[in-house]
Scaffold this motif. Structure first.
Motif, PDB file in Angstrom:
ATOM      1  N   MET A 408       0.831  -1.187  -0.072  1.00 54.84           N
ATOM      2  CA  MET A 408      -0.049   0.025  -0.034  1.00 54.84           C
ATOM      3  C   MET A 408       1.018   1.430   0.009  1.00 54.84           C
ATOM      4  O   MET A 408       0.629   2.198  -0.837  1.00 54.84           O
ATOM      5  N   VAL A 417      -6.833   1.406  -3.070  1.00 55.31           N
ATOM      6  CA  VAL A 417      -7.192   2.193  -2.055  1.00 55.31           C
ATOM      7  C   VAL A 417      -6.085   3.120  -1.446  1.00 55.31           C
ATOM      8  O   VAL A 417      -5.023   2.319  -1.247  1.00 55.31           O
ATOM      9  N   ASN A 494     -12.723  -7.686  -2.376  1.00 54.30           N
ATOM     10  CA  ASN A 494     -11.672  -6.737  -2.063  1.00 54.30           C
ATOM     11  C   ASN A 494     -11.750  -5.626  -3.251  1.00 54.30           C
ATOM     12  O   ASN A 494     -10.567  -4.799  -3.318  1.00 54.30           O
ATOM     13  N   THR A 506      -8.425  -3.224  -2.723  1.00 53.16           N
ATOM     14  CA  THR A 506      -8.013  -3.496  -1.605  1.00 53.16           C
ATOM     15  C   THR A 506      -7.432  -4.624  -1.084  1.00 53.16           C
ATOM     16  O   THR A 506      -7.470  -5.728  -2.018  1.00 53.16           O
TER      17      THR A 506
END
Ligand SMILES: Nc1ncnc2c1ncn2[C@@H]1O[C@H](COP(=O)(O)OP(=O)(O)OP(=O)(O)O)[C@@H](O)[C@H]1O
Length: 637
Positions: A408, A417, A494, A506
């Motif tokens: 991430m 995300v 997801n 995500t």
């Protein structure tokens, strides 16, 4: 010549090793060398013509050529099955191996006998005979039939192998007295079972948003929502099934009144939390879905530069050394208590590793505080964020969390995300701050309540909305793949949506980075129903596993659920390995363009399967509506 893949191999027996070669060039490295001191039994077996099985001690190291290590890393301690060309060869090998292995008596078992027992089904015992014990137990409790075996025994074997690996052979064998207790679903499909029965739920996002505050403030574990296993063949499962049915009936009445999508979503997550809780506290619980941590890819050097923490982390195997991982987390997360900076508003969801809260940023760090980056000081007061709170000590696989954090942190893209920052609180708690996606996950706008066989077939999404969601997901995947990252768990759960109608990927816990040295992974992760056949078949795989899962997600949008969801998990694995491309049940709902796109995603032959880059050029995506239209249709105002 050997193993379930029945690859041709050349065998050499010397005084110390039984070695397997790819060709008859014996000067090359063997693909596997088994120490004769580790061989505990050799016996004839009826898996194939002229076949024998070698069993080994499990604590001895083997010589595995690095070239082939991916194949053996998960297989190395299983029995090896060897099928020779002729009956005479078989006897020759058995005698020679018996003569050289110190743990064997030196006299081979009789081999030149007439076989009365072949792999078959014994109606008296009610089970398969002629297969290894642990498999017989699994088969007994699965829905795999003798017809399935006859149709494609290889696919059954691969499903069994995969199932054992995914769940852990050790745990399958632990309870000898009651084998049925050990049959575990790979990942609970409960949410679908429960949702399916709640036919009266009308899904309305406007209602969701207005009602969510009252219903989702704190997690309440509701015992009636206990999940139950699908494989209800044995007594244990039947009891669970009955219980579950009673629960469902009870629930049905109360759910007549429930129109809140977010509540449903929360309950689903709470079930998962209950299941997670059961897993942790009751080692005998029937339901023990187990996600396997990604194995370590080979670390790479970027143009001779030092390896980044991310690659460094991925080198860790199962060790999950807390201190080391927490130290690595601190390369990304700030070592500060963030409580003064945020005000919790409501609970947005429950994941396996922790709860996610909608929160508001109420304070900014001091500009001169060196612990914060400038960008953190520039954040906006009143900004709404999602905070995932993870209690590190309760996490069996911190590496997955670390993976998620690193991916991430590095992946800023409009279809992913957005990670903002992370905090570690006294080495005990991790807070991951993300952009808030108020629309929840895609699963919640699909319609698992629909009866696929009903005459009034329809999908909650029209084709242009489906194309829009798929296009956005493809863009996110292209970004990941361009950065040599495979997501490995693409499914509607997801994919998150926000109030502007944006669609983002995500859950990066299973992500893995492909390296030059190892461009094909061989680890089994993901969620079975969305898994590509090459994963079930335990072949090396690449980023196209995400393309397969994307195709399954499109089926979810059209049919309301992925293929085989109603099957017992072992049977589902068999069907994935055996059936080729799954068939769309509501094919008439979509146009040829959609079906062509689906075909390109669901090619069993990876070479023929499209890449994400190719998918982006398909006509199907030209049907895509824009975010505004998507948002309006879903009444997100
Ligand atoms: N950024 C976000 N914005 C809004 N809601 C979110 C966000 N991230 C997650 N959620 C909600 O929280 C739920 C749990 O998310 P999480 O990522 O923890 O789920 P999980 O993948 O099932 O669990 P885990 O990653 O712990 O295994 C999601 O289903 C979603 O409803």
């Amino acid at each position: 010549m050997f193993s379930f893949l029945w690859q041709k191999r050349y065998l050499v027996l010397n005084d110390s090793y039984l070695s397997f070669y790819k060709s008859n060039r014996f000067s090359e490295d063997p693909v596997l060398s088994v120490a004769l001191t580790s061989i505990t039994n050799v016996s004839r077996i009826q898996l194939k013509q002229n076949c024998f099985e070698i069993l080994r001690l499990t604590d001895q190291k083997e010589n595995v050529s690095p070239m082939n290590s991916y194949f053996y890393e998960s297989n190395s301690k299983r029995p090896i099955f060897i099928s020779t060309r002729t009956e005479q060869d078989l006897h020759g090998w058995l005698d020679a191996i018996f003569a050289k292995c110190p743990l064997l008596s030196g006299v081979s078992s009789p081999t030149n006998f007439t076989h009365k027992v072949h792999v078959g089904y014994d109606p008296k015992v009610g089970n398969f005979v002629g297969v290894p014990d642990s498999w017989a137990k699994l088969l007994q409790t699965s829905e795999i039939t003798y017809d399935d075996w006859n149709r494609n025994s290889k696919a059954v074997i691969k499903a069994l192998q995969f199932y054992e690996d995914y769940n852990g052979l050790d745990s399958i064998q632990t309870d000898q007295s009651n084998p049925s207790l050990n049959l575990k679903p790979l990942k609970s499909p409960t949410k679908y079972i429960i949702n399916k029965r709640t036919n009266s739920i009308k899904r309305s996002l406007s209602k969701t948003l207005s009602k969510s505050k009252t219903d989702s403030i704190l997690p309440v574990y509701q015992s009636e929502l206990k999940p139950f296993p699908r494989s209800a063949v044995n007594n244990n499962s039947i009891i669970n099934l009955k219980d579950a049915k009673t629960h469902e009936n009870d629930m049905h009445a109360s759910r007549e009144k429930v129109t809140d999508l977010r509540t449903t979503q929360l309950k689903r997550k709470e079930q998962q939390a209950i299941q997670h809780h059961l897993q942790k506290h009751d080692s005998n619980a029937t339901l023990k879905p187990r996600r396997v941590a990604p194995a370590a890819p080979v670390a790479k050097l970027h143009n001779g530069k030092a390896i980044t923490p991310k690659e460094n982390l991925l080198e860790l195997k199962d060790a999950d050394d807390s201190e080391e991982i927490i130290m690595k987390m601190k390369t990304v997360a700030i070592d500060v208590n963030p409580r003064p900076y945020f005000q919790m508003i409501e609970k947005a969801g429950q994941g396996a590793s922790g709860a996610v809260y909608l929160s508001k940023r109420v304070k900014l760090p001091q500009k001169n505080d060196s612990r914060f980056l400038n960008s953190h000081c520039d954040r906006i007061i009143e900004e709404r964020v999602a905070i995932k709170q993870i209690h590190l000590s309760e996490q069996p696989k911190k590496q997955l969390i670390m993976n998620e954090l690193l991916v991430m942190n590095d992946s800023h893209h409009e279809n992913i995300v957005n990670f903002l920052e992370a905090y570690i609180i006294y080495d005990k708690e991790l807070w991951v701050i993300m952009e808030y996606m108020e629309g929840g996950c895609l699963t919640d706008i699909l319609d698992p309540t629909a009866d696929i066989n009903a005459s009034n077939k329809s999908s909650p999404l029209n084709e242009s909305q489906m194309a829009y969601i798929i296009k956005e997901t493809c863009q996110g995947l292209k970004f990941l793949h361009d950065n040599k990252i495979i997501h490995r768990d693409i499914k509607s759960d997801n994919i998150l949506l926000n109030s502007q109608g944006l669609v983002k990927i995500t859950d990066f816990g299973f992500c893995v980075e492909l390296t030059e040295k190892r461009s094909k992974r061989a680890t089994m992760v993901g969620t079975p129903y969305w898994m590509a056949p090459e994963i079930v078949n335990q072949k090396g795989y690449g980023e196209k596993v995400d393309v397969w899962s994307l195709g399954i997600m499109l089926i979810e949008m059209i049919d309301g659920e992925p293929p085989y969801l109603n099957e017992d998990p072992l049977k589902a694995l068999y069907l994935i390995a055996n059936n080729g491309s799954p068939v769309l049940r509501r094919a008439e709902l979509v146009s040829k363009k959609t079906r062509q796109f689906l075909d390109a995603c669901l090619q069993v032959n990876v070479e023929l399967r499209a890449s994400v880059r190719e998918l982006l050029m398909f006509d199907f995506l030209l049907l895509a509506c824009g975010p505004k239209e998507f948002k309006q249709t879903l009444k997100w105002h």
